[in-house]
Design an enzyme around this catalytic site. Structure first.
Site, PDB file in Angstrom:
ATOM      1  N   CYS B 210       0.889  -1.178   0.000  1.00 42.89           N
ATOM      2  CA  CYS B 210       0.000   0.000   0.000  1.00 42.89           C
ATOM      3  C   CYS B 210       0.913   1.210   0.000  1.00 42.89           C
ATOM      4  O   CYS B 210       1.219   1.773   1.043  1.00 42.89           O
ATOM      5  CB  CYS B 210      -0.881   0.017   1.236  1.00 42.89           C
ATOM      6  N   ALA B 211       1.352   1.625  -1.177  1.00 44.59           N
ATOM      7  CA  ALA B 211       2.530   2.486  -1.247  1.00 44.59           C
ATOM      8  C   ALA B 211       2.240   3.977  -1.328  1.00 44.59           C
ATOM      9  O   ALA B 211       3.070   4.789  -0.934  1.00 44.59           O
ATOM     10  CB  ALA B 211       3.374   2.077  -2.449  1.00 44.59           C
ATOM     11  N   GLY B 215       5.842   8.020   0.640  1.00 47.57           N
ATOM     12  CA  GLY B 215       6.894   8.405   1.586  1.00 47.57           C
ATOM     13  C   GLY B 215       7.791   7.230   1.928  1.00 47.57           C
ATOM     14  O   GLY B 215       9.030   7.339   1.890  1.00 47.57           O
ATOM     15  N   LYS B 216       7.174   6.092   2.225  1.00 51.56           N
ATOM     16  CA  LYS B 216       7.983   4.946   2.623  1.00 51.56           C
ATOM     17  C   LYS B 216       8.670   4.324   1.417  1.00 51.56           C
ATOM     18  O   LYS B 216       9.781   3.801   1.524  1.00 51.56           O
ATOM     19  CB  LYS B 216       7.125   3.923   3.370  1.00 51.56           C
ATOM     20  N   ASP B 264      -5.736  -4.269  -6.271  1.00 49.72           N
ATOM     21  CA  ASP B 264      -6.246  -4.404  -4.919  1.00 49.72           C
ATOM     22  C   ASP B 264      -5.277  -5.340  -4.204  1.00 49.72           C
ATOM     23  O   ASP B 264      -5.100  -6.487  -4.619  1.00 49.72           O
ATOM     24  CB  ASP B 264      -7.662  -5.009  -4.959  1.00 49.72           C
ATOM     25  N   ASP B 282       1.678  -1.241   4.795  1.00 43.81           N
ATOM     26  CA  ASP B 282       1.354   0.006   5.493  1.00 43.81           C
ATOM     27  C   ASP B 282      -0.115   0.328   5.197  1.00 43.81           C
ATOM     28  O   ASP B 282      -0.424   1.073   4.281  1.00 43.81           O
ATOM     29  CB  ASP B 282       2.285   1.114   4.976  1.00 43.81           C
ATOM     30  N   CYS B 337      -0.975   4.206  11.171  1.00 42.69           N
ATOM     31  CA  CYS B 337      -0.762   5.438  11.920  1.00 42.69           C
ATOM     32  C   CYS B 337      -1.933   5.663  12.857  1.00 42.69           C
ATOM     33  O   CYS B 337      -2.440   6.778  13.009  1.00 42.69           O
ATOM     34  CB  CYS B 337      -0.504   6.625  10.996  1.00 42.69           C
TER      35      CYS B 337
HETATM   36  C1  LIG Z   1      -1.436   4.623   5.049  1.00 50.45           C
HETATM   37  S1  LIG Z   1      -1.602   4.802   3.343  1.00 50.45           S
HETATM   38  C2  LIG Z   1      -0.024   4.369   2.748  1.00 50.45           C
HETATM   39  C3  LIG Z   1       1.011   5.439   2.909  1.00 50.45           C
HETATM   40  C4  LIG Z   1       2.305   5.157   2.202  1.00 50.45           C
HETATM   41  N1  LIG Z   1       2.823   3.853   2.556  1.00 50.45           N
HETATM   42  C5  LIG Z   1       3.333   6.199   2.477  1.00 50.45           C
HETATM   43  O1  LIG Z   1       4.202   5.969   3.321  1.00 50.45           O
HETATM   44  O2  LIG Z   1       3.286   7.257   1.847  1.00 50.45           O
HETATM   45  C6  LIG Z   1      -2.638   3.467   2.913  1.00 50.45           C
HETATM   46  C7  LIG Z   1      -2.811   3.274   1.433  1.00 50.45           C
HETATM   47  O3  LIG Z   1      -3.473   2.048   1.237  1.00 50.45           O
HETATM   48  C8  LIG Z   1      -4.183   2.141   0.022  1.00 50.45           C
HETATM   49  N2  LIG Z   1      -5.168   1.046  -0.048  1.00 50.45           N
HETATM   50  C9  LIG Z   1      -6.395   0.995   0.490  1.00 50.45           C
HETATM   51  N3  LIG Z   1      -6.986  -0.175   0.209  1.00 50.45           N
HETATM   52  C10 LIG Z   1      -6.101  -0.885  -0.517  1.00 50.45           C
HETATM   53  C11 LIG Z   1      -6.143  -2.154  -1.109  1.00 50.45           C
HETATM   54  N4  LIG Z   1      -7.207  -2.931  -0.997  1.00 50.45           N
HETATM   55  N5  LIG Z   1      -5.054  -2.554  -1.789  1.00 50.45           N
HETATM   56  C12 LIG Z   1      -3.981  -1.772  -1.906  1.00 50.45           C
HETATM   57  N6  LIG Z   1      -3.908  -0.551  -1.355  1.00 50.45           N
HETATM   58  C13 LIG Z   1      -4.947  -0.111  -0.683  1.00 50.45           C
HETATM   59  C14 LIG Z   1      -4.759   3.521   0.063  1.00 50.45           C
HETATM   60  O4  LIG Z   1      -5.039   3.981  -1.230  1.00 50.45           O
HETATM   61  C15 LIG Z   1      -3.651   4.310   0.742  1.00 50.45           C
HETATM   62  O5  LIG Z   1      -2.878   4.982  -0.197  1.00 50.45           O
END
Ligand SMILES: C[S@@+](CC[C@H](N)C(=O)[O-])C[C@H]1O[C@@H](n2cnc3c(N)ncnc32)[C@H](O)[C@@H]1O
Lengths: 334, 410
Positions: B210-211, B215-216, B264, B282, B337
């Site tokens: 979940c990128a 940032g990460k 997904d 994440d 978070c």
């Molecule tokens: C906490 S954020 C990630 C922040 C990121 N890792 C960073 O450090 O910038 C969670 C992310 O999960 C994504 N997300 C939500 N449901 C998801 C899914 N089913 N599969 C993949 N990503 C998903 C969202 O779009 C969101 O960008």
């Protein structure tokens, strides 16, 4: 001629009936009475004896004293100052003429302040010595008019000597605001004035904001504000403490009509030292509070900037000014 | 998961208080009145979030909650993740002049000192095998056991500058070097801890499930060690932000080795199973800080109640997918978070359990308590976390919340 005028002046500062006395003995008696009624002695201090001293001082100031050789210090000692106090007093505004000095001191004695209090006052506020005595008199009269009795008046003046120098209009505006906008009763106002005389120094719109914040945001009624000595703490400090509590989840604005809350008492927020406030009310540390205050100050600063910008933007688009009452909802008395 | 629904009787009562009036913006002339009004026309999402947290976190964090609460409601602190690909050599100097320090290198210095001290202790304890000293020897042995991860975990090339405790100075915005590459990325410094915990080794195949916004991902690239990096996020619009971050920070040749996808994450196992050495999961969460501060896009909006209630389920599925994408012997770091134990420890426990019972995969939770020791000057850690580590926001070190837990697929 000029000198004569000046020498005569102190007589006019004394109560009219005292000055118009047929003889010195009657004058002294009347003066004693004036002093007793104007300033009931606190702690049973003998005011009558003071009349004699005061009289001698006034007489001397009027040029009637034959003992010029004793100099100014002697004159002050006549008015009840010790040798050491007289010396200190002479050090305040040392270039002032003896007559003016003694006239001003006599006026303060007439308010019922004792020698030590006067000395303290003048050391903090030397400019009082230069004030025309009728201004001192007029101001004391105004404060009495607001219901402050002798002891309260003295305490108010000692706590806040600026009361003498505050422009009359400003004082009137603050008083009107407290009565008419904040809806303090006359009795409450009197208590506010002698416990927190500095309230009169606040800019009226600032004062209004101060009140409204506590009334609406903190949900505190007038009665509790008076009891807590609300205006003793600068607004910024109160807000720091309140918002700190609020963000910690320890203070909530009561809902309309809600009377019971778990909020800490205003008294405890205001009267405790910062250390005790943190330990006993906020349950936090000085380190956290320090950072919090810095952050809040920055928040406020930026909010103001933002509002200003918004206003400028609005001004660009507003064609005609709508007429509206900019006051917040009006407070009610309990 | 009842508590997570956030619709206890009190919240319901709050919600009932009045129908939402039209959503037109408030005319400016009423703003002054609004300032003192005891009842807002509609209950803001931030208020609902705060109420929900008051109920749950006061139980979970007890006496610590007021301090965390105030911190969430105050400006957060940032860290400046240095961009190793930037040609601007003066940034470090500039930052150090401002009193900022690189918390990662400070932590690794501590770790080295710890390791060195341990060497000495081991030397000393060898000839002293007197019966009375048994306890000392045993202690030394446990420490020796801990030392390899302790030393290795932070031998990364990641540099992140933060201002000291209590210092509220802000960083200037990032600046471009002569090639148009930005010099640093401002982020919650605690967000680096999951990446540090992942401990990428040279040549590792890495998945960031979940990128976005990235940032990460950016931090993972700063290690310069990834053999291959797959960055995925289901949201197309957010992957666009990921692209733009890669464009502003990473030179083209390296950027092109990152494969960005928009699947997904729950379906990942169907695509590639057991291929990665390191997987970062994440997950989306209640984003506690955002939830109490911003109305926009707030997860506590009434319309999003269902979505919020389903979060732990989604998190569990994503973590499961992450575990399945890991090679045997590989590592997974799960992070959020949020402070919520329902989204943190509970999800991890369920995932370990399901991996075992339904997939016959054995997963161990790795101890990360040395992170607490190494980074305690910078962050305030929760000492009672059952599994993994939790950074608690604190006014003097207002980072986080950040939960991270490391899993080892056996
Ligand atoms: C906490 S954020 C990630 C922040 C990121 N890792 C960073 O450090 O910038 C969670 C992310 O999960 C994504 N997300 C939500 N449901 C998801 C899914 N089913 N599969 C993949 N990503 C998903 C969202 O779009 C969101 O960008």
């Amino acid at each position: 001629l000029g000198k004569k005028m000046r020498m005569v002046r102190p007589w006019h500062r004394l109560p009219r009936e005292a000055v118009a006395a047929p003889s010195l003995a009657v004058f002294k008696a009347r003066l004693d009475r004036t002093l007793t009624s104007a300033a009931p002695p606190r702690g049973g201090r003998a005011v009558p004896g003071m009349a004699g001293r005061l009289l001698r001082g006034c007489v001397r100031a009027a040029g009637l004293c034959p003992r010029r050789a004793f100099g100014e210090a002697a004159g002050l000692r006549d008015m009840g100052f010790s040798q050491e106090q007289a010396q200190r007093l002479l050090g305040v505004e040392s270039r002032l003429s003896p007559q003016r000095r003694e006239a001003a001191v006599a006026q303060l004695l007439l308010l019922g302040l004792n020698a030590e209090a006067i000395l303290g006052l003048l050391e903090r506020r030397p400019e009082l010595l230069r004030m025309p005595t009728e201004r001192l008199q007029e101001r004391a009269g105004k404060l009495r008019g607001l219901g402050l009795d002798g002891g309260q008046l003295q305490r108010a003046l000692i706590r806040c000597p600026e009361l003498f120098t505050l422009p009359r209009k400003r004082m009137a505006a603050a008083v009107r605001l407290l009565r008419e906008r904040c809806l303090f009763t006359a009795e409450q106002l009197r208590e506010v004035l002698w416990t927190c005389p500095n309230v009169l120094l606040e800019e009226p719109h600032q004062l209004h904001h101060h009140f409204q914040y506590v009334y609406f945001r903190m949900g505190v009624q007038q009665k509790e504000m008076v009891k807590a000595r609300l205006f003793r703490m600068p607004f910024a400090e109160l807000r720091n403490r309140h918002i700190f509590l609020e963000r910690r989840g320890l203070y909530q604005t009561p809902c309309k009509g809600q009377t019971q809350t778990n909020n800490p008492k205003l008294k405890d927020i205001i009267q405790l030292s910062e250390k005790d406030f943190l330990a006993n009310v906020a349950h936090s540390t000085p380190e956290e509070f320090e950072v919090f205050k810095k952050l809040l100050a920055r928040e406020e600063e930026e909010k103001e900037e933002e509002e200003e910008e918004e206003e400028n933007r609005d001004a660009l688009y507003t064609e005609e000014d709508e007429d509206f009452d900019s006051e917040g909802s009006k407070p009610a008395r309990e | 998961m009842a508590a997570l629904g956030g619709c206890g009787p009190v919240v319901a009562a709050l919600l009932r208080r009045g129908p939402a009036p039209g959503l037109r913006p408030v005319p400016r002339r009423y703003l002054y009145k609004k300032k003192w009004a005891a009842t807002a026309p509609r209950i803001p999402c931030t208020r609902l979030a705060l109420h929900h947290f008051d109920v749950n976190y006061s139980l979970q964090l007890k006496d610590l909650w007021p301090s965390v609460r105030a911190s969430l409601l105050c400006e957060q602190k940032y860290g400046a993740l240095l961009n190793n690909f930037s040609a601007d050599d003066y940034v470090t100097q500039e930052l150090e002049l401002m009193n900022a320090t690189d918390f990662v290198s400070e932590g690794s210095r501590k770790a080295q000192q710890g390791a060195a001290a341990e060497e000495v202790r081991r030397e000393e304890s060898r000839p002293q095998e007197v019966p009375g000293k048994v306890r000392t020897v045993m202690q030394t042995e446990t420490q020796a056991e801990m030392s390899p991860p302790l030393r290795a975990s932070i031998s990364s090339n990641i540099k992140c500058y933060t201002y000291p405790r209590g210092d509220i100075t802000r960083f200037r915005p990032a600046r471009q070097d002569s090639l148009g590459i930005l010099d640093y990325y401002l982020m919650d410094a605690a967000s680096l801890l999951p990446v540090l915990a992942l401990n990428v080794q040279r040549g590792d195949l890495v998945l960031d499930l979940c990128a976005a916004p990235g940032g990460k991902t950016l931090a993972l690239l700063q290690t310069g060690l990834c053999g291959h990096l797959a960055a995925n996020d289901v949201s197309i619009s957010r992957t666009k932000r990921l692209y733009s971050i890669l464009n502003s920070y990473i030179p083209k040749n390296i950027r092109e080795t990152v494969s960005v996808t928009s699947y997904d994450g729950r379906d990942w196992k169907q695509l590639e199973g057991g291929t990665f050495h390191k997987v970062l999961v994440d997950v989306p969460c209640t984003t506690d800080r955002h939830a109490v501060m911003e109305e926009e896009n707030n997860i506590f909006h009434k319309r999003r109640t269902k979505e919020r209630q389903m979060l732990p389920m989604l998190q569990l599925q994503l973590l499961m997918a992450g575990i399945l994408a890991t090679k045997p012997g590989g590592k997974v770091v799960y992070s959020t978070c949020s402070l919520s134990s329902l989204q943190n420890e509970c999800v991890v426990e369920r995932a370990v359990d399901i991996a075992e019972t339904q997939f016959n995969i054995s997963v161990h939770v790795e101890d990360l308590s040395h992170f607490r020791m190494l980074f305690q000057d910078t962050f305030s850690f929760f000492s009672d976390c059952r599994l993994g580590e939790l950074v608690l926001p604190h006014l003097t070190a207002n980072f986080g919340p950040m939960y991270f837990c490391k899993l080892h697929r056996v």
